[in-house]
Design a protein around this motif. Structure first.
Motif, short mmCIF file in Angstrom:
data_model
loop_
_atom_site.label_atom_id
_atom_site.label_comp_id
_atom_site.label_asym_id
_atom_site.label_seq_id
_atom_site.Cartn_x
_atom_site.Cartn_y
_atom_site.Cartn_z
N GLU A 263 38.02 45.31 56.69
CA GLU A 263 38.28 43.99 56.12
C GLU A 263 38.80 44.10 54.69
OE1 GLU A 263 38.36 39.74 55.98
OE2 GLU A 263 38.40 41.24 57.59
N LEU A 264 38.27 45.05 53.93
CA LEU A 264 38.77 45.25 52.57
C LEU A 264 40.22 45.71 52.59
CD1 LEU A 264 38.10 45.24 49.55
CD2 LEU A 264 37.26 47.59 49.78
N ARG A 265 40.54 46.58 53.54
CA ARG A 265 41.94 47.01 53.68
C ARG A 265 42.84 45.83 54.04
NH1 ARG A 265 39.40 51.27 56.66
NH2 ARG A 265 39.50 53.25 55.52
N ARG A 266 42.37 44.98 54.93
CA ARG A 266 43.19 43.86 55.38
C ARG A 266 43.43 42.87 54.25
NH1 ARG A 266 42.94 38.82 56.96
NH2 ARG A 266 40.69 38.64 56.53
N ARG B 90 46.57 46.86 48.59
CA ARG B 90 46.87 47.78 47.49
C ARG B 90 45.68 48.69 47.16
NH1 ARG B 90 49.62 45.08 42.37
NH2 ARG B 90 49.51 47.29 41.77
N VAL B 91 44.52 48.39 47.70
CA VAL B 91 43.33 49.22 47.45
C VAL B 91 43.32 50.38 48.43
CG1 VAL B 91 40.81 49.27 47.31
CG2 VAL B 91 42.07 47.19 46.67
N ARG B 92 43.12 51.59 47.91
CA ARG B 92 42.98 52.77 48.77
C ARG B 92 41.51 52.87 49.18
NH1 ARG B 92 46.37 54.77 44.55
NH2 ARG B 92 44.57 55.74 43.55
N VAL B 93 41.20 52.36 50.34
CA VAL B 93 39.81 52.28 50.80
C VAL B 93 39.40 53.59 51.46
CG1 VAL B 93 38.17 51.03 52.26
CG2 VAL B 93 40.07 49.81 51.16
N ASP B 94 38.28 54.14 51.01
CA ASP B 94 37.71 55.35 51.60
C ASP B 94 36.24 55.06 51.89
OD1 ASP B 94 36.79 57.82 52.36
OD2 ASP B 94 37.46 58.89 50.55
N GLU B 95 35.92 54.85 53.16
CA GLU B 95 34.55 54.48 53.53
C GLU B 95 33.61 55.68 53.67
OE1 GLU B 95 36.91 54.03 57.45
OE2 GLU B 95 37.28 54.32 55.32
N HIS B 96 34.07 56.88 53.37
CA HIS B 96 33.24 58.06 53.59
C HIS B 96 32.25 58.38 52.45
CE1 HIS B 96 36.70 58.68 56.36
NE2 HIS B 96 35.72 59.03 57.17
N PRO B 97 32.64 58.28 51.17
CA PRO B 97 31.68 58.67 50.12
C PRO B 97 30.55 57.66 49.95
CG PRO B 97 33.96 58.65 49.31
CD PRO B 97 33.95 57.93 50.61
N LEU B 98 29.45 58.11 49.36
CA LEU B 98 28.38 57.20 48.98
C LEU B 98 28.79 56.37 47.77
CD1 LEU B 98 25.26 59.52 49.37
CD2 LEU B 98 26.00 57.68 50.90
N TYR B 99 29.61 56.92 46.91
CA TYR B 99 30.15 56.17 45.78
C TYR B 99 31.41 56.87 45.28
CZ TYR B 99 27.54 59.71 43.13
OH TYR B 99 27.02 60.89 42.66
N ILE B 100 32.22 56.11 44.55
CA ILE B 100 33.43 56.65 43.94
C ILE B 100 33.44 56.25 42.47
CG2 ILE B 100 35.96 56.48 43.85
CD1 ILE B 100 35.97 56.17 46.87
N ASP B 101 33.67 57.24 41.61
CA ASP B 101 33.71 57.02 40.17
C ASP B 101 35.12 57.31 39.69
OD1 ASP B 101 33.54 57.05 37.42
OD2 ASP B 101 31.80 58.39 37.32
N GLU B 102 35.81 56.27 39.25
CA GLU B 102 37.14 56.44 38.67
C GLU B 102 37.11 56.26 37.15
OE1 GLU B 102 40.53 54.72 40.47
OE2 GLU B 102 40.39 56.22 42.06
N GLY B 103 35.95 56.50 36.57
CA GLY B 103 35.82 56.42 35.11
C GLY B 103 35.44 55.03 34.64
#
Length: 321
Positions: free
Chosen positions: A135-138, A142-155
């Motif tokens: 749903e987030l992708r839909r 423009r968001v690169r969705v990756d449902e695999h990690p527990l979290y993502i830190d982009e700073g």
């Protein structure tokens, strides 16, 4: 380093799930200046009327509105009700302004939809609960969705997977701000693991015939107790009573990463804790964490943390107990 406390603001979203709202309040809102005089100062703000409804017939009254975000060093968006929640324009504007002036913004679980609506996840990699990834992708291509990690830190922008991964992300923030030992202290007080390896793959409903997700727990505990030894994947597979190939496949399914990456992550965590809480030499830290020599430890720290063991110790050193 400034002695000013880190200002954290958590907006109350109408109808937001209690757990994801309570996590940042519990981690950042408890007075833990025994760990650091710069410990977080928490403000909860409303995003509409002062009294907002939560599940179970509860209502939460917050004295301040979204203007509180103007003073935040960190804004943490809890989960929102899916798929119906519509973020108020005032909240979206406040988030954009906070990010533009340099504040960090974090979203827990479905809170990623709020950051995406504000445009703060455009052309970035983000995660959310695996149930909402498509749903987030839909909604936000423009968001690169990756449902695999527990979290993502982009700073300056951080996102977490579902529910309990909110704890993982908040502890990760503590670890980055105050060090691994402080995060471990908080986790001990909360009676939870300070750091979970792997991703959401270990929690997505299994396919028929998949092994019990807890079947590898004894092997993981056995390995953690022997990080100073030159463990091999073959040795772990034998311990689990599997072939190398089967062990690797089951590990990826249940833990969400490879055995080697898991081992290296555990060893890095051990090295960080030893640097923070002991006076052991770099050579001994490298040996006890299973990362080889001092030279090897320096290379690993540079690659994974963009720093050196000595610099890390100076930043996060705590008196050995």
């Amino acid at each position: 380093m400034s002695s000013a406390r880190i200002e954290v603001v958590v907006p109350v979203l109408e109808g937001c799930p209690l757990f994801e709202f309570a996590v940042p309040c519990g981690i950042f809102g408890q007075d833990r200046r025994d760990l650091s005089p710069r410990w977080y100062e928490l403000t909860v703000c409303h995003t509409g009327t002062q009294s907002q409804h939560l599940p179970g017939g509860l209502a939460l009254r917050a004295e301040q509105g979204v203007e509180a975000i103007g003073n935040a060093d960190l804004v943490v968006i809890p989960a929102c009700v899916m798929p119906s929640y519509q973020a108020p324009a005032e909240l979206l504007d406040a988030l954009r302004a906070a990010h533009a002036r340099g504040a960090r913004v974090a979203a827990l679980c479905s809170g990623a939809f709020v950051l995406a609506e504000a445009g703060l996840l455009d052309d970035r990699t983000a995660t959310t609960h695996w149930m909402y990834a498509d749903e987030l992708r839909r909604r936000h291509p423009r968001v690169r969705v990756d449902e695999h990690p527990l979290y993502i830190d982009e700073g300056d922008v951080l996102t977490s997977a579902g529910t309990a991964a909110s704890i993982d992300l908040c502890l990760h923030i503590v670890r980055g701000d105050f060090g691994a030992a402080a995060a471990a202290d908080v986790s001990r007080r909360m009676v939870i693991a300070p750091h979970r390896e792997g991703g959401q793959a270990q929690y997505i409903p299994p396919h028929p015939g998949r092994a019990d997700p807890g079947a590898l727990a004894p092997v993981l505990d056995w390995a953690r107790a022997r990080l100073d030894r030159p463990l091999t994947i073959a040795e772990l597979a034998v311990r689990a009573g599997m072939s190398n190939r089967t062990f690797g496949r089951r590990f990826a399914e249940q833990i969400g990463t490879t055995p080697l990456k898991w081992l290296n992550g555990q060893r890095l965590a051990r090295a960080r804790e030893l640097l923070e809480t002991t006076d052991l030499t770099i050579d001994v830290v490298a040996e006890r964490s299973g990362l080889g020599t001092a030279s090897g430890l320096r290379q690993y720290f540079q690659r994974e943390l963009a720093t050196t063991p000595a610099a890390y110790r100076r930043t996060f050193r705590r008196q050995a107990r």
